[in-house]
Every structure is written in C-alpha cells, then in structure tokens.
Write an enzyme that holds these catalytic residues in place. Structure first.
Site, PDB file in Angstrom:
ATOM      1  N   ARG A  47      -2.763  -9.708  20.954  1.00 36.94           N
ATOM      2  CA  ARG A  47      -2.957 -10.258  19.604  1.00 36.94           C
ATOM      3  C   ARG A  47      -4.441 -10.336  19.228  1.00 36.94           C
ATOM      4  O   ARG A  47      -4.804 -10.366  18.062  1.00 36.94           O
ATOM      5  CB  ARG A  47      -2.296 -11.643  19.489  1.00 36.94           C
ATOM      6  CG  ARG A  47      -1.960 -11.987  18.028  1.00 36.94           C
ATOM      7  CD  ARG A  47      -1.309 -13.366  17.878  1.00 36.94           C
ATOM      8  NE  ARG A  47      -2.240 -14.438  18.103  1.00 36.94           N
ATOM      9  CZ  ARG A  47      -2.072 -15.446  18.971  1.00 36.94           C
ATOM     10  NH1 ARG A  47      -0.976 -15.518  19.691  1.00 36.94           N
ATOM     11  NH2 ARG A  47      -2.979 -16.374  19.108  1.00 36.94           N
ATOM     12  N   TYR A  99      -3.594  -3.185  -7.139  1.00 34.67           N
ATOM     13  CA  TYR A  99      -2.372  -3.089  -6.344  1.00 34.67           C
ATOM     14  C   TYR A  99      -1.508  -4.323  -6.616  1.00 34.67           C
ATOM     15  O   TYR A  99      -1.946  -5.468  -6.438  1.00 34.67           O
ATOM     16  CB  TYR A  99      -2.722  -2.972  -4.857  1.00 34.67           C
ATOM     17  CG  TYR A  99      -1.482  -2.838  -4.013  1.00 34.67           C
ATOM     18  CD1 TYR A  99      -0.737  -1.666  -4.024  1.00 34.67           C
ATOM     19  CD2 TYR A  99      -1.037  -3.886  -3.234  1.00 34.67           C
ATOM     20  CE1 TYR A  99       0.414  -1.548  -3.275  1.00 34.67           C
ATOM     21  CE2 TYR A  99       0.111  -3.774  -2.472  1.00 34.67           C
ATOM     22  CZ  TYR A  99       0.834  -2.600  -2.497  1.00 34.67           C
ATOM     23  OH  TYR A  99       1.974  -2.499  -1.763  1.00 34.67           O
ATOM     24  N   ASP A 172     -11.151  -2.444  -2.234  1.00 36.56           N
ATOM     25  CA  ASP A 172      -9.919  -1.803  -1.774  1.00 36.56           C
ATOM     26  C   ASP A 172     -10.139  -0.307  -1.964  1.00 36.56           C
ATOM     27  O   ASP A 172     -10.087   0.215  -3.080  1.00 36.56           O
ATOM     28  CB  ASP A 172      -8.715  -2.297  -2.580  1.00 36.56           C
ATOM     29  CG  ASP A 172      -7.399  -1.684  -2.086  1.00 36.56           C
ATOM     30  OD1 ASP A 172      -7.444  -0.631  -1.415  1.00 36.56           O
ATOM     31  OD2 ASP A 172      -6.333  -2.251  -2.387  1.00 36.56           O
ATOM     32  N   LYS A 197      -1.352   4.449   4.020  1.00 35.61           N
ATOM     33  CA  LYS A 197      -1.490   5.506   3.029  1.00 35.61           C
ATOM     34  C   LYS A 197      -2.266   6.683   3.633  1.00 35.61           C
ATOM     35  O   LYS A 197      -1.823   7.245   4.619  1.00 35.61           O
ATOM     36  CB  LYS A 197      -2.148   4.940   1.764  1.00 35.61           C
ATOM     37  CG  LYS A 197      -1.538   3.596   1.305  1.00 35.61           C
ATOM     38  CD  LYS A 197      -0.091   3.701   0.890  1.00 35.61           C
ATOM     39  CE  LYS A 197       0.577   2.350   0.665  1.00 35.61           C
ATOM     40  NZ  LYS A 197      -0.090   1.441  -0.244  1.00 35.61           N
TER      41      LYS A 197
HETATM   42  C1  LIG Z   1      -0.255   0.061  -0.335  1.00 36.68           C
HETATM   43  C2  LIG Z   1      -1.486  -0.561  -0.851  1.00 36.68           C
HETATM   44  C3  LIG Z   1      -1.865  -1.850  -0.440  1.00 36.68           C
HETATM   45  C4  LIG Z   1      -1.015  -2.674   0.507  1.00 36.68           C
HETATM   46  O1  LIG Z   1      -0.903  -2.060   1.759  1.00 36.68           O
HETATM   47  P1  LIG Z   1       0.407  -2.237   2.714  1.00 36.68           P
HETATM   48  O2  LIG Z   1       0.033  -1.409   3.901  1.00 36.68           O
HETATM   49  O3  LIG Z   1       1.576  -1.716   1.951  1.00 36.68           O
HETATM   50  O4  LIG Z   1       0.524  -3.678   3.010  1.00 36.68           O
HETATM   51  C5  LIG Z   1      -3.051  -2.360  -0.939  1.00 36.68           C
HETATM   52  N1  LIG Z   1      -3.813  -1.659  -1.808  1.00 36.68           N
HETATM   53  C6  LIG Z   1      -3.484  -0.418  -2.237  1.00 36.68           C
HETATM   54  C7  LIG Z   1      -4.367   0.297  -3.184  1.00 36.68           C
HETATM   55  C8  LIG Z   1      -2.303   0.165  -1.769  1.00 36.68           C
HETATM   56  O5  LIG Z   1      -1.962   1.375  -2.206  1.00 36.68           O
END
Ligand SMILES: *Cc1c(COP(=O)(O)O)cnc(C)c1O
Length: 375
Positions: A47, A99, A172, A197
C-alpha cells in the site's frame, strides 16, 4: 539507462528507462505481487508502493520533467488526492467545463472536505484573476484541452497568475499526455493523468498518476493521502501500465494525425454544425494550443450534429468501427453522446458527439462516420 537527461522522451519510453531485472537479466522487469517485504529491504508494504511502481513512476517523472511521481488506483483517486492534501478552509479554483466526475466531486458539498470551490470559465484569464484570493486560494486546477469542448487554457499565463496569489497550479494533462505538452516546464506545480487513458492506451488498466515539480511538504501530504486512503495502483496494473507506456509516443502521434484528418474532413460538412478540435485554425484555442502542444493536438474531438440531439444519438448508434462507449485514449476509436452519459444537469450541448480517435486507418474512420451521418 540512468542518465535520463541524456536521452529524448521517445528513447526513455521505448526502453521503459532501460531497467533490467538484477537477478535474472530480464529486459522486461517482473510483476511483484507480494504485499509485504522483509524488514531492511527498500519496501515495506504494497500500500506504500512496491517494486513494480518504482519503474513506471521514475519513467513518468522523467517524461514530465518532475521531481517524483506516484501511481494511483484511478485517475479520480489521483486527482482527489491533490484536493484532500489541502487544509480545511482552503479555496480552490477549477474550470466550469472539465472531466465530469471530478467537477461533480468538487461542486457537490465541497465543505464536507473542508474546501471552498469557485468555478471559472475555461481559459478566461480575467475571470481567473477576479476569482483568485491572495493568501486564501491554495490550488488552481486546469484541464486542457478540456472535456468535452476541448477548450484550451494558457498554462504559462495561468501559472504566473496563480503563483502571484500564492496558489499552486495543478493540470489534468490526461488528454495532452507528456508527448504533446510538459506542463511543469510551463510553470505548473503538479500534473495529473488518468492512466486509464493514453498512458496505458489499451483500455485494460484503471489507473492514475501524479507528477510533482518539487519533492516538498505538499507532495509528502499527497503521498500520505495515497497511503492512508489505500488508493495505490495494483501490482499487475503497474506492470501493464509500463508495457503501455513503451508505445505511448507512437500511439499519441498516430491518434493525433487521425483526429486532425477527421476534423479537417468534417469541418464545413453539411451534416455537421461544428467540429470542436484545437488543431483547426477556427478553434478559439488554436493559437495557444499551437504554442504549448508540440507534435499534434491530441486524439480527442467533438462533432455537433446539424440535425440536433436525436440525429446525434442516431449517428452514435450507426457507426461500426467507432464503438459506442465512454472513456478515451485507447488504440480503438470510441464515440459517445456525452450529454446522455452525464445526466440531466450536464452543461454539454445536446447535439454533441465526443470522439476518441484511435490508431486505425484514417480513411476507414472517415468512411465510418460518413456512413453514419448519411443514414
Ligand atoms: C477519465 C478521466 C479522469 C478520471 O480518471 P479515471 O481513471 O476514470 O478515474 C480524469 N480526467 C480526465 C480528463 C479523464 O479523461
């Protein structure tokens, strides 16, 4: 390969920093599922991070030009760790369009997490300056290009404004990836990715990452949130993520080229009211994107369908290659009616289709969309 500064990102990615397993000489390092480690070794308990995290974290830190990186169980776990590391009462600023799940987490009862949240229009520097409260605002959060309109925010200008007010800037960077943009070099303090992604790229790992400009007290708090909330990436997922990262540069460039071809083809198309893609000169963020993104404008774009919401839903249901599904950044192309997925309180235009463009043949993808639009 220890001198990461000596090599270009493509080399670092292809070789996964070139680490070799000490015991066996294996050029792909093994999965270490052990939850616990003998006292006196470099690790204690999974962890807190295990040997399988060290290599992808070092690679991500090198790709972003950061001091350190941490892997999380999801992008949401990574992003929320940043906000949970703030002090109760801290003020944060986030964009109006971002998001969806993170926006929801921030705006629905932020006081439960001790935060005060202001939303500002994406990329609007005057609105940002007006919302900044010097000494009180601790975090400015930016998503660029931002879901699902792909609006662009000037990272360098936002960093200067945030820092002047004593706030940190978090980006982000899921959609632009370190292949196209390195936000820390533009002045950001922390970079977040949904590794589910592009970083992994094969739609088979749920993960998140944070990369910091400095290994400081705030970063120690972020690390503590990961330990205490148990939001760490699993050992198998960390191994798969490293495998995906090795082809990141190729995949992102191929997806960007395909997205540009699709955007150019459907710009001005009689069945398409608008193509939203920062790579088009008509996009309001094109000039800034051209400055802070290198080698492409990413694989994400949206189409507003001329026939309205019903026509848009029909187009999404009518494609063959584009699979109707949420998420993005995989090698396969996806299409989604976003307003339908986000629910009744969504600010997304009802006629909008979000496309995650994969690495298939560009002509095949254009034909698939043409056929669905003709129906
Ligand atoms: C998918 C996504 C998230 C969240 O990520 P998860 O892995 O689904 O928790 C945050 N920001 C963007 C731009 C995303 O495409």
């Amino acid at each position: 390969m220890t001198e990461t500064g000596k090599y270009k990102p493509a080399t670092l990615m292809a070789q996964g920093l070139g680490w070799v397993d000490g015991g066996t000489g294996a050029v792909t390092t093994p999965v270490h599922p052990s939850t616990t480690f003998e006292h006196g070794s470099d690790f204690t308990y999974q962890r807190y991070g295990g040997p399988g995290h060290a290599q992808p974290e070092a690679l991500l830190a090198a790709l972003e030009g950061g001091a350190a990186a941490r892997l999380f169980a999801s992008g949401m776990a990574a992003a929320t760790a940043v906000f949970l590391a703030l002090e109760p009462g801290d003020h944060v600023i986030a964009p109006e369009v971002m998001y969806w799940a993170l926006r929801k987490w921030l705006v629905e009862s932020p006081e439960r997490r001790g935060l005060e949240v202001s939303l500002v229009p994406n990329g609007d520097m005057d609105a940002l300056r007006a919302a900044l409260r010097p000494g009180k605002t601790r975090m400015v959060w930016v998503e660029t290009p931002a879901n699902p309109l792909w609006s662009i925010t000037d990272i360098a200008e936002t960093a200067a404004a945030a820092h002047e007010a004593g706030a940190l800037l978090g980006i982000d960077s899921t959609v632009q990836t370190p292949v196209l943009t390195r936000p820390l070099e533009l002045g950001a303090d922390i970079v977040m990715h949904s590794a589910s992604k592009y970083l992994n790229g094969h739609s088979d790992v749920l993960g998140g990452a944070l990369i910091t400009a400095r290994d400081d007290d705030f970063w120690a708090r972020v690390d503590m949130v990961r330990r205490e909330n148990g939001a760490v990436l699993g050992a198998f997922e960390a191994w798969l993520l490293l495998r995906g990262l090795r082809t990141l540069a190729l995949r992102v460039r191929a997806a960007s080229a395909n997205a540009l071809a699709i955007a150019e083809h459907f710009h001005g198309h009689p069945k398409v009211a608008q193509v939203l893609y920062p790579g088009l000169p008509t996009h309001p963020g094109h000039e800034i994107a051209g400055r802070q993104m290198t080698g492409g404008f990413g694989g994400m774009l949206s189409l507003r369908v001329a026939g309205g919401e019903d026509a848009a839903i029909q187009v999404a249901a009518g494609t063959t290659l584009f699979k109707q599904a949420t998420s993005l950044g995989g090698v396969e192309s996806l299409i989604e009616h976003r307003a339908g997925s986000e629910g009744p309180s969504s600010p997304t235009p009802r006629d909008l289709l979000r496309l995650s463009v994969g690495i298939e043949d560009a002509g095949d993808l254009v034909s698939d969309l043409e056929a669905a639009l003709e129906n």
